[in-house]
Design a protein around this motif. Structure first.
Motif, PDB file in Angstrom:
ATOM      1  N   ILE A 297       0.830  -1.205   0.111  1.00  0.00           N
ATOM      2  CA  ILE A 297      -0.102  -0.203  -0.093  1.00  0.00           C
ATOM      3  C   ILE A 297       0.813   1.157  -0.092  1.00  0.00           C
ATOM      4  CG2 ILE A 297      -1.692   1.454   1.334  1.00  0.00           C
ATOM      5  CD1 ILE A 297      -2.839  -1.180   2.238  1.00  0.00           C
ATOM      6  N   SER A 298       1.981   1.224   0.733  1.00  0.00           N
ATOM      7  CA  SER A 298       2.889   2.435   0.662  1.00  0.00           C
ATOM      8  C   SER A 298       3.373   2.655  -0.483  1.00  0.00           C
ATOM      9  CB  SER A 298       4.218   2.155   1.925  1.00  0.00           C
ATOM     10  OG  SER A 298       3.392   1.967   3.173  1.00  0.00           O
ATOM     11  N   GLY A 299       4.025   1.484  -1.207  1.00  0.00           N
ATOM     12  CA  GLY A 299       4.448   1.525  -2.533  1.00  0.00           C
ATOM     13  C   GLY A 299       3.431   2.130  -3.657  1.00  0.00           C
ATOM     14  N   ASP A 300       2.165   1.747  -3.330  1.00  0.00           N
ATOM     15  CA  ASP A 300       1.254   2.347  -4.306  1.00  0.00           C
ATOM     16  C   ASP A 300       1.044   3.728  -4.267  1.00  0.00           C
ATOM     17  OD1 ASP A 300      -1.042   1.870  -6.094  1.00  0.00           O
ATOM     18  OD2 ASP A 300      -2.530   2.344  -4.449  1.00  0.00           O
ATOM     19  N   TYR A 301       1.215   4.437  -2.927  1.00  0.00           N
ATOM     20  CA  TYR A 301       0.798   5.617  -2.563  1.00  0.00           C
ATOM     21  C   TYR A 301       2.194   6.647  -2.806  1.00  0.00           C
ATOM     22  CZ  TYR A 301      -3.962   5.508  -0.659  1.00  0.00           C
ATOM     23  OH  TYR A 301      -5.247   5.614  -0.434  1.00  0.00           O
ATOM     24  N   MET A 302       3.063   5.962  -2.764  1.00  0.00           N
ATOM     25  CA  MET A 302       4.578   6.812  -3.110  1.00  0.00           C
ATOM     26  C   MET A 302       4.815   6.613  -4.833  1.00  0.00           C
ATOM     27  SD  MET A 302       6.929   5.969   0.090  1.00  0.00           S
ATOM     28  CE  MET A 302       6.916   4.176   0.139  1.00  0.00           C
ATOM     29  N   SER A 303       3.888   7.480  -5.315  1.00  0.00           N
ATOM     30  CA  SER A 303       4.124   7.376  -6.648  1.00  0.00           C
ATOM     31  C   SER A 303       5.075   8.533  -7.346  1.00  0.00           C
ATOM     32  CB  SER A 303       2.625   7.495  -7.348  1.00  0.00           C
ATOM     33  OG  SER A 303       1.993   8.641  -7.172  1.00  0.00           O
ATOM     34  N   ALA A 304       4.970   8.839  -8.644  1.00  0.00           N
ATOM     35  CA  ALA A 304       5.474   9.866  -9.162  1.00  0.00           C
ATOM     36  C   ALA A 304       4.920  11.160  -8.685  1.00  0.00           C
ATOM     37  CB  ALA A 304       5.550   9.757 -10.570  1.00  0.00           C
ATOM     38  N   ALA A 305       3.625  11.177  -8.453  1.00  0.00           N
ATOM     39  CA  ALA A 305       3.020  12.229  -7.968  1.00  0.00           C
ATOM     40  C   ALA A 305       3.304  12.723  -6.539  1.00  0.00           C
ATOM     41  CB  ALA A 305       1.323  12.028  -8.110  1.00  0.00           C
ATOM     42  N   SER A 306       3.819  11.605  -5.864  1.00  0.00           N
ATOM     43  CA  SER A 306       4.148  11.962  -4.354  1.00  0.00           C
ATOM     44  C   SER A 306       5.484  12.635  -4.462  1.00  0.00           C
ATOM     45  CB  SER A 306       3.971  10.653  -3.667  1.00  0.00           C
ATOM     46  OG  SER A 306       2.940  10.047  -3.821  1.00  0.00           O
ATOM     47  N   PHE A 307       6.441  12.039  -5.128  1.00  0.00           N
ATOM     48  CA  PHE A 307       7.689  12.502  -4.854  1.00  0.00           C
ATOM     49  C   PHE A 307       8.162  13.743  -5.987  1.00  0.00           C
ATOM     50  CE2 PHE A 307       8.288   8.704  -2.641  1.00  0.00           C
ATOM     51  CZ  PHE A 307       9.245   8.650  -1.952  1.00  0.00           C
ATOM     52  N   LEU A 308       7.237  13.854  -7.226  1.00  0.00           N
ATOM     53  CA  LEU A 308       7.513  14.998  -7.755  1.00  0.00           C
ATOM     54  C   LEU A 308       6.639  16.160  -7.654  1.00  0.00           C
ATOM     55  CD1 LEU A 308       8.622  13.162 -11.088  1.00  0.00           C
ATOM     56  CD2 LEU A 308      10.010  14.064  -9.540  1.00  0.00           C
ATOM     57  N   GLY A 309       5.142  15.759  -7.858  1.00  0.00           N
ATOM     58  CA  GLY A 309       4.204  16.767  -7.720  1.00  0.00           C
ATOM     59  C   GLY A 309       4.065  17.420  -6.157  1.00  0.00           C
ATOM     60  N   ILE A 310       4.218  16.561  -5.138  1.00  0.00           N
ATOM     61  CA  ILE A 310       4.032  17.006  -3.913  1.00  0.00           C
ATOM     62  C   ILE A 310       5.212  17.843  -3.534  1.00  0.00           C
ATOM     63  CG2 ILE A 310       3.755  16.340  -1.594  1.00  0.00           C
ATOM     64  CD1 ILE A 310       1.295  16.106  -3.231  1.00  0.00           C
ATOM     65  N   SER A 311       6.346  17.253  -3.869  1.00  0.00           N
ATOM     66  CA  SER A 311       7.626  18.202  -3.496  1.00  0.00           C
ATOM     67  C   SER A 311       7.608  19.450  -4.162  1.00  0.00           C
ATOM     68  CB  SER A 311       8.787  17.410  -4.077  1.00  0.00           C
ATOM     69  OG  SER A 311       9.073  15.939  -3.398  1.00  0.00           O
ATOM     70  N   GLY A 312       7.151  19.463  -5.583  1.00  0.00           N
ATOM     71  CA  GLY A 312       6.971  20.738  -6.154  1.00  0.00           C
ATOM     72  C   GLY A 312       6.001  21.671  -5.652  1.00  0.00           C
ATOM     73  N   LEU A 313       4.981  21.292  -4.867  1.00  0.00           N
ATOM     74  CA  LEU A 313       3.722  22.069  -4.192  1.00  0.00           C
ATOM     75  C   LEU A 313       4.414  22.412  -3.035  1.00  0.00           C
ATOM     76  CD1 LEU A 313       0.571  19.858  -4.720  1.00  0.00           C
ATOM     77  CD2 LEU A 313       0.916  22.089  -5.469  1.00  0.00           C
ATOM     78  N   ILE A 314       5.230  21.760  -2.275  1.00  0.00           N
ATOM     79  CA  ILE A 314       5.932  22.403  -1.083  1.00  0.00           C
ATOM     80  C   ILE A 314       7.065  23.386  -1.552  1.00  0.00           C
ATOM     81  CG2 ILE A 314       7.244  21.733   0.815  1.00  0.00           C
ATOM     82  CD1 ILE A 314       6.244  18.681   0.812  1.00  0.00           C
ATOM     83  N   ALA A 315       7.501  23.080  -2.356  1.00  0.00           N
ATOM     84  CA  ALA A 315       8.767  24.068  -2.871  1.00  0.00           C
ATOM     85  C   ALA A 315       7.953  25.309  -3.418  1.00  0.00           C
ATOM     86  CB  ALA A 315       9.376  23.522  -4.020  1.00  0.00           C
TER      87      ALA A 315
END
Length: 242
Positions: free
Chosen positions: A54-72
């Protein structure tokens, strides 16, 4: 990307693809072709393994790229967005998944079809599922394909297009041959790799700031161009709500 780094990226990417294809091939030899196996992996996974999947399913490209971009870009507001999916996941877990499990079905369409006319329910569920999946997967495939193309050194439009097609074909092969069991194992491998990378990056950043989180946040705010508003709510909505 320099030639040496590009070669290393190609080797690592090829190794990951080879490992995932090996997992799919291994699992496909033991498939029985039942609905329980396809949807629930034959119920052969432990709670720990399911948790990693389940963790692997949620940790997608959106998590590591999109969310990181939103935080930045938006600081505190982007951080809140990163935990928003947990709320939706809990709603699905308690209001949908538990009820589906209690009636011995695999999908929400199975539950509704058992209580209503089956054919209209199947048509509506299939249409909505395909529509949502296509809209979601197009964005996912374009993002993943563009990232892989950049990783492998392809910058032209044709290279990106063929990379997107290749990534999509690879996903079809994984799911069609290995079913949920292969998908679960691949998600476990993905979760371990992503969490290891995230932990390594976190440690490196903390070492850079000598473990001083306050200094880290102040530096991020200073470099963001928004000052202290970067660490306060409301930046993503055009105002300061403090």
């Amino acid at each position: 990307m320099s030639g040496g780094h590009q070669t290393l990226a190609l080797v690592l990417f090829s190794a990951f693809v080879a490992v995932t294809l090996g997992i799919t091939t291994w699992v496909s030899r033991h498939r029985r072709g039942s609905a329980e196996e396809f949807y629930a992996g034959g119920r052969l996974f432990s709670p720990m393994e399911n948790g990693f999947a389940i963790s692997g399913d949620y940790m997608s490209a959106a998590s590591f790229l999109g969310i990181s971009g939103l935080i930045a870009l938006f600081g505190y507001d982007g951080l809140l967005y990163s935990v928003g999916f947990l709320v939706a996941w809990l709603v699905v877990l308690f209001l949908v998944a538990e009820l589906v499990r209690n009636v011995g079905r695999f999908t929400l369409a199975d539950v509704v079809a058992a209580r209503m006319r089956e054919r209209p329910v199947r048509i509506a569920a299939g249409t909505s599922s395909v529509t949502v999946s296509v809209l979601y997967l197009v964005a996912q495939m374009v993002g993943a394909g563009s990232l892989v193309a950049l990783l492998l050194g392809g910058t032209s439009g044709a290279a990106r297009t063929w990379t997107v097609i290749g990534v999509g074909a690879l996903m079809v092969v994984h799911v069609s041959l290995g079913g949920m069991r292969a998908t679960t194992w691949i998600q476990i491998v993905k979760a371990v790799l992503l969490m290891a990378g995230a932990i390594a990056l976190t440690v490196l950043v903390l070492v850079r700031f000598h473990g001083n989180v306050n200094d880290l946040l102040n530096t991020a705010a200073a470099q963001s161009g928004h000052g202290k508003d970067f660490l306060a709510p409301g930046l993503g909505y055009g105002g300061d709500w403090t």
